[in-house]
Motif scaffolding. Sequence first.
Motif, PDB file in Angstrom:
ATOM      1  N   PRO A 106       0.800  -1.227   0.000  1.00  0.00           N
ATOM      2  CA  PRO A 106       0.000   0.000   0.000  1.00  0.00           C
ATOM      3  C   PRO A 106       0.834   1.278   0.000  1.00  0.00           C
ATOM      4  O   PRO A 106       0.438   2.280  -0.613  1.00  0.00           O
ATOM      5  N   VAL A 107       1.988   1.236   0.678  1.00  0.00           N
ATOM      6  CA  VAL A 107       2.856   2.419   0.702  1.00  0.00           C
ATOM      7  C   VAL A 107       3.380   2.701  -0.707  1.00  0.00           C
ATOM      8  O   VAL A 107       3.362   3.843  -1.177  1.00  0.00           O
ATOM      9  N   ARG A 108       3.819   1.651  -1.387  1.00  0.00           N
ATOM     10  CA  ARG A 108       4.326   1.820  -2.759  1.00  0.00           C
ATOM     11  C   ARG A 108       3.198   2.186  -3.716  1.00  0.00           C
ATOM     12  O   ARG A 108       3.415   2.930  -4.681  1.00  0.00           O
ATOM     13  N   GLU A 109       2.000   1.652  -3.477  1.00  0.00           N
ATOM     14  CA  GLU A 109       0.858   2.009  -4.321  1.00  0.00           C
ATOM     15  C   GLU A 109       0.543   3.493  -4.203  1.00  0.00           C
ATOM     16  O   GLU A 109       0.292   4.181  -5.206  1.00  0.00           O
ATOM     17  N   MET A 111       2.653   5.836  -3.262  1.00  0.00           N
ATOM     18  CA  MET A 111       3.754   6.561  -3.904  1.00  0.00           C
ATOM     19  C   MET A 111       3.610   6.541  -5.422  1.00  0.00           C
ATOM     20  O   MET A 111       3.856   7.546  -6.098  1.00  0.00           O
ATOM     21  N   ALA A 112       3.210   5.379  -5.970  1.00  0.00           N
ATOM     22  CA  ALA A 112       3.070   5.252  -7.419  1.00  0.00           C
ATOM     23  C   ALA A 112       2.017   6.206  -7.962  1.00  0.00           C
ATOM     24  O   ALA A 112       2.228   6.889  -8.981  1.00  0.00           O
ATOM     25  N   VAL A 113       0.868   6.270  -7.281  1.00  0.00           N
ATOM     26  CA  VAL A 113      -0.199   7.177  -7.722  1.00  0.00           C
ATOM     27  C   VAL A 113       0.267   8.628  -7.644  1.00  0.00           C
ATOM     28  O   VAL A 113       0.044   9.421  -8.568  1.00  0.00           O
ATOM     29  N   ASN A 114       0.936   8.987  -6.543  1.00  0.00           N
ATOM     30  CA  ASN A 114       1.446  10.356  -6.398  1.00  0.00           C
ATOM     31  C   ASN A 114       2.487  10.692  -7.464  1.00  0.00           C
ATOM     32  O   ASN A 114       2.491  11.793  -8.032  1.00  0.00           O
ATOM     33  N   ASN A 115       3.377   9.724  -7.743  1.00  0.00           N
ATOM     34  CA  ASN A 115       4.416   9.960  -8.747  1.00  0.00           C
ATOM     35  C   ASN A 115       3.819  10.159 -10.138  1.00  0.00           C
ATOM     36  O   ASN A 115       4.255  11.025 -10.899  1.00  0.00           O
ATOM     37  N   GLU A 130      -6.460  -5.461  -3.804  1.00  0.00           N
ATOM     38  CA  GLU A 130      -7.089  -4.710  -2.726  1.00  0.00           C
ATOM     39  C   GLU A 130      -6.811  -3.229  -2.884  1.00  0.00           C
ATOM     40  O   GLU A 130      -5.726  -2.817  -3.314  1.00  0.00           O
ATOM     41  N   LEU A 131      -7.812  -2.425  -2.552  1.00  0.00           N
ATOM     42  CA  LEU A 131      -7.662  -0.972  -2.540  1.00  0.00           C
ATOM     43  C   LEU A 131      -7.588  -0.507  -1.088  1.00  0.00           C
ATOM     44  O   LEU A 131      -8.595  -0.434  -0.392  1.00  0.00           O
ATOM     45  N   ASP A 132      -6.386  -0.207  -0.638  1.00  0.00           N
ATOM     46  CA  ASP A 132      -6.176   0.299   0.714  1.00  0.00           C
ATOM     47  C   ASP A 132      -6.830   1.684   0.851  1.00  0.00           C
ATOM     48  O   ASP A 132      -6.914   2.449  -0.100  1.00  0.00           O
ATOM     49  N   HIS A 133      -7.310   1.998   2.081  1.00  0.00           N
ATOM     50  CA  HIS A 133      -7.990   3.281   2.307  1.00  0.00           C
ATOM     51  C   HIS A 133      -7.074   4.458   1.975  1.00  0.00           C
ATOM     52  O   HIS A 133      -7.516   5.462   1.399  1.00  0.00           O
ATOM     53  N   GLU A 134      -5.796   4.334   2.325  1.00  0.00           N
ATOM     54  CA  GLU A 134      -4.859   5.410   2.040  1.00  0.00           C
ATOM     55  C   GLU A 134      -4.681   5.580   0.535  1.00  0.00           C
ATOM     56  O   GLU A 134      -4.577   6.710   0.028  1.00  0.00           O
ATOM     57  N   VAL A 135      -4.675   4.455  -0.179  1.00  0.00           N
ATOM     58  CA  VAL A 135      -4.558   4.514  -1.640  1.00  0.00           C
ATOM     59  C   VAL A 135      -5.796   5.190  -2.229  1.00  0.00           C
ATOM     60  O   VAL A 135      -5.698   6.048  -3.116  1.00  0.00           O
TER      61      VAL A 135
END
Length: 335
Positions: A106-109, A111-115, A130-135
């Motif tokens: 989820p952390v990398r996901e 970051m990927a969306v932000n990048n 899975e779609l994490d809430h933070e994502v």
Amino acid sequence: MQKKNSATIYDVAHRVGVSLATVSRVVNGNSNVRDSTKRKVLDAIEELGYHPNAVARGLASKKTTTIGVVMPDVTDVYYSELARGIDDVANMYHYDVLLTNTDEDPVRETMAVNNLASKQVDGIIFMGNELDHEVLNTISGVNAPVVLAGSVDSEKRLPSVNIDYVAAIKEAVGAVIKNGHDRVAIVTGPVEHAINGMHRLVGYKMALEEAQIDFDETLLFSTHQDYAAGLQVAERILATGATAVVTYDDEVAIGIMNYLRDHGKRIPEDFEIITSNDTKFTIVTRPQVTSIGQPKYDIGAVAMRMLTKLMNNEVIEVTQVKLPHTLERRGTTLN
């Protein structure tokens, strides 16, 4: 040998005898140019070898003609087949594709969306179990449309393209029950993930209920998504007295099959196996593995087509698309 200078937009305009704005309109597909002038500009572009700068075009049109694809594992055959569908349709509509690998972290996901957003992509396709809430929170803050491909949003906040996972698992479990099995194990990913707990497990329970078989929690298994996990879970499955299994991943299914055969079980006479992704792994084994058939290429292609419409601000009447699945019967089931 002297290096040939690259042609510029000024060269094209001078060759044809038109303004820079007219050349720019032709390059950017603006219809407000006479056909005869357009043909002259295109001929000059070809003769001079002019290559419009994509960055400059993006600054002018506020579009980068680039989309981002977030993948959990670029080496996974299932997701790579989805990516082929995405890429082919993206090319058809003249979009470049940026791929990012997240390992379902989820952390990398996030970051990927932000990048991708920082690169000002015109849209994003997200793939994962899975779609994490933070994502989701990160996606909601992106100033670009996002479409899910092979991913489940339990609250249906985002457009998505999938199969009906409930119906697919129900059909697979029902098939082995019809073959005489009343102890059917199911292997999924983490049940807290919506695609497992709210779809695959629901389909499993529906098939049991339809056959008037009580749900037995000891027949429910959760594993990682690889061959080694299949080898490891197979012993536990055998210990329950199960005589059939439906699993969510092809590599897991092959791991289970090989363990069972190494321990004297005949497939499918003693034990039946159905998997879910129908990748090339299912047909290179012996016996070949029965699988739920997913239109993987089409899932990616339809998701990309949906994204092109959203990027053009077109209205989409159906945002939750479910493509048809099949049951590909092969050598790990009796029929």
